[in-house]
Scaffold this active site. Structure first.
Site, PDB file in Angstrom:
ATOM      1  N   GLN A 128       1.321  -1.593  -1.835  1.00 27.76           N
ATOM      2  CA  GLN A 128       2.082  -0.579  -2.570  1.00 27.76           C
ATOM      3  C   GLN A 128       1.219   0.649  -2.823  1.00 27.76           C
ATOM      4  O   GLN A 128       0.183   0.554  -3.477  1.00 27.76           O
ATOM      5  CB  GLN A 128       2.552  -1.156  -3.914  1.00 27.76           C
ATOM      6  CG  GLN A 128       3.406  -0.188  -4.726  1.00 27.76           C
ATOM      7  CD  GLN A 128       3.694  -0.715  -6.122  1.00 27.76           C
ATOM      8  OE1 GLN A 128       2.855  -1.369  -6.722  1.00 27.76           O
ATOM      9  NE2 GLN A 128       4.880  -0.443  -6.633  1.00 27.76           N
ATOM     10  N   GLY A 129       1.645   1.784  -2.327  1.00 32.49           N
ATOM     11  CA  GLY A 129       0.924   3.031  -2.563  1.00 32.49           C
ATOM     12  C   GLY A 129       1.761   3.966  -3.415  1.00 32.49           C
ATOM     13  O   GLY A 129       2.371   4.903  -2.904  1.00 32.49           O
ATOM     14  N   SER A 131       0.639   4.683  -7.141  1.00 29.68           N
ATOM     15  CA  SER A 131      -0.251   5.372  -8.082  1.00 29.68           C
ATOM     16  C   SER A 131      -1.233   6.286  -7.360  1.00 29.68           C
ATOM     17  O   SER A 131      -1.619   6.036  -6.222  1.00 29.68           O
ATOM     18  CB  SER A 131      -1.071   4.349  -8.882  1.00 29.68           C
ATOM     19  OG  SER A 131      -0.235   3.408  -9.476  1.00 29.68           O
ATOM     20  N   SER A 163      -2.952  -2.720  -4.272  1.00 26.57           N
ATOM     21  CA  SER A 163      -3.225  -4.150  -4.089  1.00 26.57           C
ATOM     22  C   SER A 163      -2.886  -4.541  -2.656  1.00 26.57           C
ATOM     23  O   SER A 163      -1.875  -4.090  -2.119  1.00 26.57           O
ATOM     24  CB  SER A 163      -2.370  -4.989  -5.031  1.00 26.57           C
ATOM     25  OG  SER A 163      -2.459  -4.500  -6.343  1.00 26.57           O
ATOM     26  N   GLU A 246      10.060  -5.003  -9.467  1.00 26.00           N
ATOM     27  CA  GLU A 246       8.656  -5.273  -9.777  1.00 26.00           C
ATOM     28  C   GLU A 246       8.490  -5.672 -11.239  1.00 26.00           C
ATOM     29  O   GLU A 246       7.762  -6.596 -11.569  1.00 26.00           O
ATOM     30  CB  GLU A 246       7.812  -4.036  -9.452  1.00 26.00           C
ATOM     31  CG  GLU A 246       6.316  -4.303  -9.578  1.00 26.00           C
ATOM     32  CD  GLU A 246       5.458  -3.075  -9.285  1.00 26.00           C
ATOM     33  OE1 GLU A 246       6.008  -1.997  -9.012  1.00 26.00           O
ATOM     34  OE2 GLU A 246       4.226  -3.215  -9.348  1.00 26.00           O
TER      35      GLU A 246
END
Ligand SMILES: Cc1cc2nc3c(=O)[nH]c(=O)nc-3n(C[C@H](O)[C@H](O)[C@H](O)COP(=O)(O)OP(=O)(O)OC[C@H]3O[C@@H](n4cnc5c(N)ncnc54)[C@H](O)[C@@H]3O)c2cc1C
Lengths: 379, 307
Positions: A128-129, A131, A163, A246
């Site tokens: 997941q990109g 932030s 992550s 999420e």
């Protein structure tokens, strides 16, 4: 109102229990935490076995490899895998629990066909990109730029806290496609193939001493337009779909770990005052589990409940309480992380629970505004 | 599995809520318990739910509504009985104080061997007048002379009476915790300081958010316990009931304290209802086992127990 599972659900439980017994008997030992290639193999192998046995994607549509099973069977699955101490999603977390569900909800038929079966078979790992260094809680302020060039978006910017970035095949990527628009209006949600030229992944070391997440540097990465999920500049809406999974359901899985951990901790807890504390923790964990059951029932009936706004907030804090109790109970055995049981390591890990996927303060803001109707925060 | 209120239960909830709002507005509640309160609730079928074929889950839904309305009286002890009844555990320290003693027809006494007896209030040697300053002004108490004159033995299993009482008390506490959240939220929206509603300050907003979470967790824990009483195969009765009583009792008390804080100086006045809820929460904490008692009970269901 009842907690009885149907005969079908109980039959499903019996089959699953029998299957788990044989499947777990020849499970290889879990690889070391920082050996990401081995972790990927171990976690995706298990996912493949679940798929072959018909236990992958229980609540996903059949045409993309899912089971379209009733939600109650999802609960049975969680109960039984906890009981049997089966591996949990591991590196498949993002794919199975929020990227996949986002594609189910928002993707085109082509996108669904291309990704969903592979995620279920353990052939595609996601990261997941979202932030960025300057955009955490205020995610919508993100600055990674995407400029349309024919059939591609040319993406330049930086992501952080990604992550599974080291091993991901695809990333959920948020980019700014209209810098002139108000900040929530100029965002687009892309699927980022992680093997494109111009992507650099730098692992970051966490308090656990291992590299649980990474920085992404994106330098004129050419992402095909067909990787866009939803419309251009409609990415904030899609992001909220992702976040609803999420924050709403993804963490249910972690409850599974917590219920195991508290059972393991209990025999160490001998002092009567500590045992009372343990009881409070168990009562809260049981209640979060009950709230999950309510949530499952409500979503099956199309009722918008409060669970999604509360489960992560409550769960993350009770896990930290459990961790603190473990440290007090173990006394000087805590001086090594890998000494007595997984408790010290889990205490360290749980420090992240009130931060990741929206901090507890942000969760309280959202609950206050959306559920209780209190005045809005600045945005 | 359908772990949500059914349509029938929603109708039951709405019906009892309308009854409570219509017949028991706060100015009547502030007059305290009397025979008319009992009669109206009995007419509505509140105490005969089980005999009328309703489940424990239904009963929990109803008692939650009574708690929301802070309806006064020894309601839990009256449940399942025709006459106005109170009760107490004679083995507990401080058990020479009995709630509502001068206003009831019967008293259930639990003796130290956990045998139950039905006693006439005059036989528990009540001094005629209630104690002058009860903690909860709506829960008058009488001091007994402790020794119980043998009553009529009650052939009821202690565990059932105790667990059912704990369940209904928990449900009542959930209703209080929920109502306190609503009161605090309403005040946080209306009260202005620094030219804005105090609910726009996170220090206040987050108190309210925590109140809502506490009430909701207590509610689902209580509903789960009720479902286990209805169908023992669905869980551990000891664990579910203890968890419910612990969480519901704490939710009522902590939400009472939180609401007092949100109301500021008004929260310390007799006029604002918050203190009545908080005081009732403290009183109910002493009934059917407090949080420590139930925490011990829960702990004994966990590995490593020597109990
Ligand atoms: C283990 C872990 C894994 C993660 N994995 C990923 C991932 O895979 N992909 C990804 O994109 N991100 C990931 N994140 C990032 C995570 O979502 C952010 O850390 C989180 O949203 C907080 O942002 P921040 O770290 O910038 O903190 P900040 O936003 O700078 O917050 C700092 C402090 O200020 C408080 N604060 C900020 N704004 C407000 C406000 N309006 N009201 C009240 N308090 C406020 C916060 O609550 C916090 O206490 C991960 C984080 C962790 C810890």
């Amino acid at each position: 109102m009842d907690l009885r599972f149907s005969d079908d659900d109980e039959a499903f439980r019996a089959d699953l229990r029998a299957w788990l017994k044989t499947a777990l008997a020849d499970l290889a030992p879990q690889p070391p935490r920082d050996d990401w290639d081995a972790r990927r193999v171990w976690d995706t192998d298990w996912q493949r076995r679940l798929f072959d046995a018909g236990y992958a994607g229980l609540n996903w549509p059949k045409e993309y490899g899912g089971q379209a099973a009733p939600p109650s069977q999802q609960l049975v699955f969680l109960e039984e895998t906890t009981r049997a101490r089966a591996p949990y999603v591991g590196v498949n977390f993002v794919g199975l629990l929020h990227a996949g569900p986002t594609i189910v909800a928002e993707g085109t038929p082509e996108q669904k066909a291309a990704h969903l079966p592979k995620i279920l078979r353990g052939e595609e790992v996601w990261c997941q990109g979202f932030s960025e260094p300057g955009s955490g809680s205020d995610l919508a302020s993100l600055r990674t730029r995407a400029v349309r060039d024919g059939d591609h978006y040319v993406v330049t910017g930086q992501k952080i806290w990604c992550s599974y970035g080291q091993i991901g095949d695809f990333g959920e990527l948020l980019v700014r496609t209209d810098p002139e628009a108000p900040k929530h209006k100029g965002i687009t949600w892309l699927m980022l193939p992680m093997d494109l030229p111009g992507i650099e992944v730098r692992p970051l070391k966490t308090v656990l001493g291992s590299s649980e997440f990474a920085e992404l540097f994106l330098d004129e990465v050419r992402v095909p337009v067909e990787c866009r999920v939803g419309e251009e500049n409609d990415g904030w809406r899609v992001t909220n779909v992702t976040l609803s999974f999420e924050r709403g359901t993804a963490f249910v899985s972690d409850l599974v770990d917590a219920t195991r951990l508290v059972e393991d901790l209990a025999p160490y807890v001998t002092d009567p005052a500590h045992r009372r504390e343990l009881s409070h923790i168990v009562a809260e964990l049981d209640a979060v589990w009950a709230l999950t059951k309510r949530n499952v029932t409500q979503s099956a009936r199309g009722v918008a409940g409060r669970g999604p706004y509360m489960i992560k907030l409550a769960y993350s804090e009770v896990c930290q309480k459990m961790g603190e109790l473990a440290l007090r109970v173990l006394e000087r055995d805590i001086l090594t992380v890998d000494g007595e049981g997984p408790f010290v390591e889990e205490r360290l890990r749980s420090l992240a629970f009130t931060i990741a996927a929206g901090t507890s303060q942000i969760q309280r803001n959202i609950l206050g505004e959306r559920v209780l109707g209190l005045p809005r925060e600045p945005r | 599995m359908n772990f949500d209120l059914t349509d029938d239960q929603l109708a039951l909830r709405d019906g009892i809520r309308a009854l409570v709002e219509g017949r028991f507005p706060m100015d009547r509640v502030r007059d305290g318990f009397d025979r008319s309160v009992h009669a109206e609730l009995a007419d509505a079928g509140v105490f005969s739910l089980r005999a009328d074929g309703f489940s424990w889950a239904d009963a929990a839904v109803v008692f939650e509504e009574l708690g929301r309305g802070l309806v006064p009286g020894p309601l839990v002890w009256c449940f399942g009985r025709d006459r106005i009844t109170s009760g107490y555990d004679a083995s507990l320290a401080g058990s020479d104080l009995v709630e509502f003693l001068g206003l009831v027809d019967d008293v259930v006494v639990i003796d130290p061997r956990r045998a139950l007896a039905l006693v006439h209030p005059a036989d528990v040697v009540a001094a005629g007048e209630p104690e002058g300053w009860p903690l909860d002004p709506l829960t008058p108490v009488w001091r007994t002379e402790k020794q119980v004159i043998a009553g009529e033995p009650l052939d009821l299993p202690f565990a059932d009476v105790w667990d059912q009482g704990a369940l209904l008390t928990a449900a009542y506490c959930v209703g209080m915790a929920d109502r306190l959240t609503e009161m605090a939220v309403a005040y946080a929206q209306e009260r202005q300081q620094f030219d804005r509603p105090i609910g726009s300050f996170q220090a206040v907003k987050h108190i309210c958010a925590d109140m809502a979470v506490r009430a909701e967790l207590a509610r689902v824990a209580t509903h789960a316990a009720a479902c286990v009483l209805d169908d023992p195969a669905t869980g551990s009765r000891a664990r579910a009931l203890a968890g419910a009583k612990v969480l519901a009792g704490e939710a009522a008390i902590l939400n009472g304290r939180s609401a007092t804080q949100v109301y500021g100086g008004m929260g310390f006045t007799w006029e604002v209802d918050v203190h009545l809820f908080l005081k009732r929460a403290w009183v109910l904490e002493t009934q059917f086992g407090g949080s420590d008692h139930h925490a011990d009970a829960l702990a004994s269901t966990m590995p490593g127990s020597h109990a």
